[in-house]
Design a protein around this motif. Structure first.
Motif, short mmCIF file in Angstrom:
data_model
loop_
_atom_site.label_atom_id
_atom_site.label_comp_id
_atom_site.label_asym_id
_atom_site.label_seq_id
_atom_site.Cartn_x
_atom_site.Cartn_y
_atom_site.Cartn_z
N THR A 142 31.33 94.51 43.64
CA THR A 142 30.15 93.77 44.11
C THR A 142 29.90 94.02 45.59
O THR A 142 30.81 94.39 46.34
N TRP A 143 28.65 93.81 45.96
CA TRP A 143 28.31 93.69 47.37
C TRP A 143 28.43 92.21 47.75
O TRP A 143 27.88 91.34 47.06
N MET A 144 29.12 91.93 48.85
CA MET A 144 29.23 90.57 49.35
C MET A 144 28.43 90.44 50.65
O MET A 144 28.62 91.23 51.58
N PHE A 145 27.54 89.46 50.69
CA PHE A 145 26.72 89.19 51.87
C PHE A 145 26.95 87.76 52.35
O PHE A 145 27.25 86.87 51.55
N THR A 146 26.79 87.54 53.65
CA THR A 146 26.80 86.19 54.23
C THR A 146 25.44 85.94 54.86
O THR A 146 25.04 86.66 55.77
N LEU A 147 24.74 84.93 54.35
CA LEU A 147 23.38 84.62 54.80
C LEU A 147 23.34 83.19 55.31
O LEU A 147 23.67 82.25 54.58
N SER A 148 22.93 83.01 56.56
CA SER A 148 22.98 81.70 57.23
C SER A 148 21.57 81.14 57.41
O SER A 148 20.69 81.81 57.96
#
Length: 680
Positions: free
Chosen positions: A243-249
């Protein structure tokens, strides 16, 4: 933490689904003979989701040996090498089959408990890619002898894909669309609305790696911060996914999402990949001249910044920086402000600190008008600095990942004070704390409670609770990512730890025990929890997962234990009972509190990522054992250990308690004391 999407099969039981998945438990003696020392594997401590042992006890393991002691210049490298070599040598006793890949990376920061135990945090890898949530810890004595391997691992086939089929930009488009959706944040302070964001302009790749499978960063677009991305393997129970893991704030970090989007294109459509796991990491509370408690219990008192050590319930240990407590506020151009080394307290609207002038002697006085934006900023500045120094005296120091701009000892990362926003009016989330890895600022938000017109920055219960999220996230999660409380029981304990320290820091010097949290800010006598945290608190470990009408006992039919704040009440009530019983065993309230606080903080350091209540219980008990012959005499330790076990038994976390993993499913209460001769 709020989970919005989870496609994992968390009910999957690997022990019954995979032929002879538990065969390794029969091979412990063989592996022990190969490494020439004792290994103890308890069948009750197998995570049935992963099929691996979550705790391997060790006796008689070798010390550093030929590798030599870690040097003074690089004190952590020897422990890290020892830990990685050791786990590889006993991998088959944990659950790995012969020939299976056993690959780990280490957090470069080695944690040390108050009694000198070293804790190395590992992250399982495969093909150089992180295996998400599989992050054991290794406990070592000062001479490098391994005491225990604890935490989750999983067997994975070596031939998993390593190259993404879905481009990162495509996966980000899907993740960002989900993160941009409007959302209602529900809590005891009222509901807050996150509006929809416009993500139609897309995101620019800021780091230009030549290959699409390398960690990268994208522009922030309508979000609060730039968006990091990397590949991880996500264990699904009956499957493994790249998977691609993203952090979105979101704005003010009222929400910070971790999104896992398929990179292996199992959906057969590389332009519309599926989100497999999506959750919000932010800990939301549902639950100068400052209010040292809250406006209902104290007045605007003039308090020295920093507060002298005599103002704390803790004792000052050796080894703290010279001159501790160090300055809270910084002086610039004849002024002093609420921006300091530990905390940057800012007006949430203007993003500016509160500044006052200093006299010829360099003295300044933060003396704002009551209920003004400046007063809220000053109060949050006081509360956060108080907790910084309090936890520093319990071992959350510069080398252990505390929150500071500059680490005067030269240890740790620095550049990560708490950025504490006191919003003059209501704000999304009302009260929350987002914690990042060592070297990255934590962000706290406090706002006005719409229903009462009272401000969370004025209530020590709320600020102390939220600050504690930062401590538990770093000490349990490890300094590398501070993200070790993700499973349901783990998140619940984060809430329980926060309540526990918010209350017991007050109760230390109070003749009347405070058992209600947040009652002033919500203007409700029962506060923000279901029941008071007294010795009669009804919920137990066996109640986890039960809904309304299912909790036994007269008057308890309205209790529910299906949400992390509610389940966290059980953890807080248990720790408060441990504190009471330890104080009684020592016949000394102050000493009992101090000993228990230290065991709880040391226990966080020993606790691996994604723990269950029972794993964290064992870490606290082990922390008490490390005090034997030092902080506690042998006789005192025997009494304290018995008292702690009694408290856990009271809440059905006895020796015979069981849970298959750290979710809310399958928790079985137990009331047995440990058998004679059992070592914690």
């Amino acid at each position: 933490m709020s989970v919005l999407i989870d496609k994992r099969n968390t009910d999957y039981d690997r022990l019954t689904s995979v032929a002879r998945a538990d065969a390794f438990l029969d091979d412990t003696e063989r592996v022990a003979a190969e490494v020439d020392h004792t290994l103890v594997a308890d069948r009750s401590k197998v995570n049935r989701f992963t099929g691996h042992l979550t705790e391997l006890r060790v006796a008689g393991a070798p010390a550093f040996g030929a590798r030599g002691q870690a040097t003074a210049a690089t004190p952590d490298t020897g422990y890290i090498a020892q830990a990685k070599d050791y786990v590889a040598s006993v991998a088959e006793a944990i659950g790995f089959a012969a020939g299976e890949p056993v690959e780990f990376a280490a957090d470069p920061n080695v944690t040390t408990t108050s009694e000198g135990m070293r804790v190395v945090s590992l992250q399982q890898m495969l093909n150089g890619i992180e295996v998400w949530a599989m992050a054991p810890k290794v406990w070592l004595f000062q001479d490098g002898t391994v005491d225990r391997v604890i935490g989750d691992t999983v067997s994975a086939p070596a031939d998993l894909p390593t190259k993404p089929v879905v481009p990162a930009e495509v996966a980000l488009r899907v993740a960002a669309a989900k993160a941009a959706e409007p959302r209602t944040l529900r809590g005891a302070f009222g509901d807050d609305e996150l509006p929809r964001l416009d993500v139609s302009d897309g995101f620019e790749r800021l780091s230009h790696q030549p290959l699409n499978d390398q960690p990268m960063t994208f522009s922030k677009g309508p979000f609060e911060e730039a968006i990091p991305a990397r590949l991880v393997y996500l264990y699904m129970g009956d499957d493994y996914r790249l998977t691609w893991m993203f952090t979105l704030s979101r704005e003010n970090l009222a929400a910070q999402y971790h999104a896992f989007v398929e990179a292996d294109a199992r959906t057969k459509d590389t332009n519309a990949p599926e989100i497999l796991y999506f959750y919000d990491t932010v800990s939301h509370a549902i639950a100068g001249h400052v209010f040292q408690r809250n406006p209902g219990e104290s007045t605007l008192d003039k308090v020295p910044f920093p507060l002298p050590t005599t103002g704390y319930p803790t004792q000052v240990p050796s080894g703290l920086p010279t001159g501790f407590p160090l300055a809270w506020a910084e002086r610039h151009n004849g002024k002093v402000s609420t921006e300091g080394n530990n905390v940057r307290a800012l007006n949430g609207t203007t993003r500016r600190p509160f500044e006052v002038g200093v006299d010829a002697a360099g003295n300044g006085d933060f003396n704002p008008a009551k209920d003004s934006p400046e007063q809220f900023v000053t109060n949050i500045f006081y509360f956060c600095n108080y907790m910084h120094d309090y936890f520093m005296m319990l071992g959350f120091t510069e080398d252990q990942g505390n929150f500071q701009t500059t680490n005067v000892t030269g240890l740790g990362m620095g550049a990560d004070p708490v950025r504490a926003f006191a919003h003059p009016g209501p704000v999304s989330g009302t009260a929350n704390m987002a914690t990042r890895a060592d070297g990255l600022e934590a962000v706290m938000n406090m706002g006005l409670v719409s229903g009462t017109g009272r401000h969370t920055a004025d209530d020590g219960d709320v600020v102390f609770h939220e600050f504690c999220h930062g401590v538990s996230n770093r000490l349990v999660g490890g300094l590398f990512d501070a993200n070790g409380l993700r499973e349901e029981q783990s998140v619940a304990m984060g809430e329980g730890w926060g309540d526990y320290f918010a209350l017991t820091t007050r109760n230390f010097s109070s003749p009347q025990e405070r058992v209600v949290l947040g009652n002033w800010v919500v203007n409700r006598s029962q506060g923000i929890r279901q029941r008071p945290y007294d010795s009669e608190y009804p919920g137990t470990f066996g109640d986890i997962g039960k809904g309304a009408g299912e909790v036994s006992g007269a008057g308890n039919r309205d209790l529910t234990y299906q949400e992390v704040h509610d389940v966290g009440e059980i953890w807080c009530a248990s720790l408060m009972e441990v504190t009471r019983k330890v104080a009684a065993a020592l016949n000394d309230k102050e000493r009992g509190y101090r000993v228990t606080w230290q065991a709880v903080v040391d226990g966080m350091k020993l606790t691996p990522k994604n723990p269950s209540f029972l794993v964290a219980r064992d870490a606290i008990l082990r922390a008490f054992r490390a005090m034997k012959g030092g902080r506690l005499t042998n006789a005192e330790y025997t009494s304290v250990r018995h008292a702690a076990w009694e408290a856990f038994v009271r809440f059905e976390m006895g020796f015979d308690a069981f849970c298959p993993n750290a979710t809310f499913t399958g928790c079985q209460g137990g009331t047995a004391m440990p058998p004679a001769g059992h070592e914690d």
